[in-house]
Design an enzyme around this catalytic site. Structure first.
Site, PDB file in Angstrom:
ATOM      1  N   HIS A 145       0.553  10.890  -1.785  1.00 42.47           N
ATOM      2  CA  HIS A 145      -0.709  10.715  -1.065  1.00 42.47           C
ATOM      3  C   HIS A 145      -1.032  11.958  -0.256  1.00 42.47           C
ATOM      4  O   HIS A 145      -2.085  12.559  -0.415  1.00 42.47           O
ATOM      5  CB  HIS A 145      -0.633   9.492  -0.149  1.00 42.47           C
TER       6      HIS A 145
ATOM      7  N   HIS B 250       0.821  -1.217   0.000  1.00 37.32           N
ATOM      8  CA  HIS B 250       0.000   0.000   0.000  1.00 37.32           C
ATOM      9  C   HIS B 250       0.856   1.267   0.000  1.00 37.32           C
ATOM     10  O   HIS B 250       1.831   1.355   0.729  1.00 37.32           O
ATOM     11  CB  HIS B 250      -0.893  -0.025   1.254  1.00 37.32           C
TER      12      HIS B 250
END
EC number: 4.6.1.-
Length: 273
Positions: free
Chosen positions: A41, A5
């Site tokens: 992110h 991830h």
């Protein structure tokens, strides 16, 4: 598929694959003109992670290409699937098609090396908003126009917004997609989420007439949750700790039922028991 991830820096590719990931998920942010800009992110992100690692998108693609091109000194044979988590929330709905076109051109040049011995990984375009389905057509049309329809074999799709399964099916219909569909379900590791929708997705996958080929659950960092997800019949688990998933897969209860996917396993094919 053990899906690492938030792999947004080139150095993290090795780190996650060495821990057991055969797949990675990478965030893609866009500028105001719908150009893919960074693998980034930002805050907030998963608990226990640094949210701020990043690269320029095209630099990341080159690093990824090295890691997935046989014969390259950086080649990682195990890495076979990449999920691009497309952060299209910053775009207007009418920019989605453009974003798809620009994304395709970047991948064609910097990842696929214009079809000349580029990276070999399978690619999933993961879109958070059903209204952004035109991104898919923008991407696929561009590959055809640029003379590389064969690369569509390497391409899959995911809508990651946890929408009702029926609504997702409608979006794919509008996008003209039948096949190569991964269905994600999940939530940040800071919160808990049940498996109700995962089980619905698995039922759709196994029904013989559903739209889903594969199901993955995110973000799973605990052994107990891993077992629950495997028991529900998922094909992939996205995690911050690939070694945890690997450990569970080696437990007696799972060793005979599951194995880690290789390049020979077609990620667009529904697994039949």
């Amino acid at each position: 598929w053990i899906m690492g991830h938030m792999v947004n820096a080139i150095g993290q590719i090795d780190e996650f694959v060495n821990l057991g990931a055969n797949s990675i998920e990478t965030d893609v942010s866009f500028d105001s003109s719908a150009n893919p800009e960074y693998t980034y992110h930002g805050i907030p992100c998963d608990c226990g992670r640094n949210c701020k690692k990043w690269e320029n998108f095209n630099d990341f693609l080159k690093g990824l290409r090295s890691a997935t091109t046989p014969g390259n000194s950086k080649y990682k044979e195990k890495l076979v699937l990449v999920v691009f988590d497309l952060k299209t929330g910053s775009l207007y709905d009418n920019q989605a098609n453009d974003a798809g076109k620009k994304l395709a051109k970047n991948l064609l040049q910097h990842y696929w090396n214009n079809g000349n011995n580029g990276g070999r990984a399978y690619i999933v375009l993961s879109i958070p908003d059903l209204n952004h389905y035109p991104l898919i057509k923008g991407f696929t049309d561009t590959l055809k126009q640029e003379g590389h329809p064969e690369l569509l074999d390497k391409l899959g799709y995911d809508f990651s917004g946890n929408d009702a399964i029926g609504d997702v099916a409608k979006a794919y219909k509008k996008a003209g997609v039948s096949g190569h569909v991964w269905q994600s379900d999940g939530i940040t590791n800071c919160l808990l989420r049940g498996l109700t929708r995962v089980k619905e997705a698995v039922a759709n996958r196994d029904s013989g007439n559903g739209y889903i080929n594969k199901v993955y659950y995110w973000t799973v960092d605990k052994r107990a949750t891993t077992r629950d997800a495997l028991d529900a019949g998922v094909d992939g688990i996205m995690t911050n700790y690939p070694d945890v998933i690997t450990d569970v897969l080696n437990e007696a209860a799972y060793k005979s039922k599951f194995r880690v996917a290789t390049y020979e396993d077609n990620p667009w094919e529904t697994f039949k028991k």
